[in-house]
Design an enzyme around this catalytic site. Structure first.
Site, PDB file in Angstrom:
ATOM      1  N   ARG A  74      -3.648  -8.746 -20.825  1.00 23.02           N
ATOM      2  CA  ARG A  74      -4.524  -8.352 -21.928  1.00 23.02           C
ATOM      3  C   ARG A  74      -3.847  -7.399 -22.902  1.00 23.02           C
ATOM      4  NH1 ARG A  74      -6.699  -3.392 -21.288  1.00 23.02           N
ATOM      5  NH2 ARG A  74      -8.460  -3.700 -22.698  1.00 23.02           N
ATOM      6  N   ASP A  80      -2.296   3.007 -24.175  1.00 21.20           N
ATOM      7  CA  ASP A  80      -1.573   3.407 -22.980  1.00 21.20           C
ATOM      8  C   ASP A  80      -2.397   4.279 -22.058  1.00 21.20           C
ATOM      9  OD1 ASP A  80       0.446   6.019 -24.536  1.00 21.20           O
ATOM     10  OD2 ASP A  80      -1.664   5.539 -24.594  1.00 21.20           O
ATOM     11  N   PRO A 133       0.816  -1.221   0.000  1.00 19.51           N
ATOM     12  CA  PRO A 133       0.000   0.000   0.000  1.00 19.51           C
ATOM     13  C   PRO A 133       0.851   1.275   0.000  1.00 19.51           C
ATOM     14  CG  PRO A 133      -0.361  -1.304   2.012  1.00 19.51           C
ATOM     15  CD  PRO A 133       0.589  -2.073   1.168  1.00 19.51           C
ATOM     16  N   GLU A 180       2.947  -7.684   8.180  1.00 17.98           N
ATOM     17  CA  GLU A 180       3.192  -6.239   8.059  1.00 17.98           C
ATOM     18  C   GLU A 180       4.101  -5.911   6.877  1.00 17.98           C
ATOM     19  OE1 GLU A 180       1.374  -4.196  10.022  1.00 17.98           O
ATOM     20  OE2 GLU A 180       0.553  -6.114  10.730  1.00 17.98           O
TER      21      GLU A 180
END
Ligand code: JAH
Length: 272
Positions: free
Chosen positions: A159, A174, A90, A117
């Site tokens: 993809r 893009d 994160p 963690e």
């Protein structure tokens, strides 16, 4: 030569079904993409196969051990060139369509899935002395580990591979919101429709049945502008080359033209 993806995880089973089906499964069956999924515990050295330990400095939870991760990554990388190490976290840089396209152009990606963690900070530091290391976030929320984020990234990358069915095969893929269509660049897609023309009393917008391609393109841009204003007001300030009609649509959506980089003044479509 296709893309080689290695994934290191304490839950290898997590990946088996999703990597075997749909677009990614077919690309793998064709050899356009190959996967190696590795159980991190294979590199654990103690009787309990432990991969974590208490955090220096205190605090909650456990941290993944650098010795186990270092041995795993060294063996998997094998000294060969061209690999990028991707660590979902994160606290990473945002994963975007642009980053997906850059990864799709690489020969080799190694994904390191943390749990608890996270992984001891020296692992990224040590690997960075050898190969590119990206700490990447797929969004501002905390998962229980990196595995789900890796699936998201692999699907976005897969993809875009040359030869993957449904890939428009244009190198201009893009930009999200208008992949390939420069008129829609930087915008969220509006709604789409299929048959029947009328469903539960709801008609498909008349213009889409008109055969007037200029009018259809204009309508789609109007809807994209409205949806972008409502769902992603942060994207509006970055829009360039707005025409008179664009400004009119944005004004109706609460973005007066004279406040090009301002905030929405409010409206029923705003998030609450
Ligand atoms: C959580 C290791 N950006 C989403 C994301 C990615 C990774 C993690 N959480 C959220 C994560 C725990 C341990 C990684």
């Amino acid at each position: 030569m296709g893309l080689r993806i290695d994934i290191v995880t304490i839950f290898p089973e997590y990946f088996h079904s999703p990597l075997g089906v749909s677009l990614i499964g077919k690309a793998a069956a064709r050899g356009d993409i190959t996967f190696g999924v590795h159980d991190l515990r294979r590199w654990a050295t103690d009787v309990h196969h432990s991969v974590d330990d208490v955090p220096f400095g205190g605090g909650p939870g456990m941290v993944m051990r650098p010795d186990v991760w270092g041995d795993a990554l060294e063996e998997i990388l094998g000294g060969g060139p061209g690999a990028t190490l991707v660590i979902p976290t994160p606290s990473g840089v945002p994963f975007t369509q642009d980053l997906a396209a850059r990864y799709a152009a690489q020969p080799r990606l190694v994904f390191a899935c943390g749990r608890y963690e996270g992984i001891d900070g020296r692992v990224a530091e040590e690997m960075r002395a050898r190969i590119p290391v990206d700490e990447v976030s797929i969004g501002d929320y905390v998962l229980a580990g990196g595995e789900a984020a890796v699936l998201v990234m692999v699907e976005a990358i897969g993809r875009l591979l040359p030869g993957v069915l449904g890939n428009a095969s244009s190198a201009g893929d893009d930009s999200f919101g208008g992949e390939g269509d420069p008129a829609m660049r930087g915008l969220l897609e509006g709604p789409v429709y299929t048959r029947p023309r009328a469903w539960r009393g709801r008609e498909v917008p008349e213009v889409l049945l008109s055969g007037n391609h200029a009018a259809i393109a204009r309508w789609r841009r109007d809807m994209a502008l409205r949806r972008t204003a409502a769902h992603r007001p942060d994207l509006i300030a970055a829009l360039r080359d707005l025409d008179h009609r664009d400004r009119q649509v944005l004004a109706e959506a609460g973005f007066p033209a004279e406040r090009a980089h301002g905030f929405p003044v409010g409206g029923e479509d705003m998030a609450h």
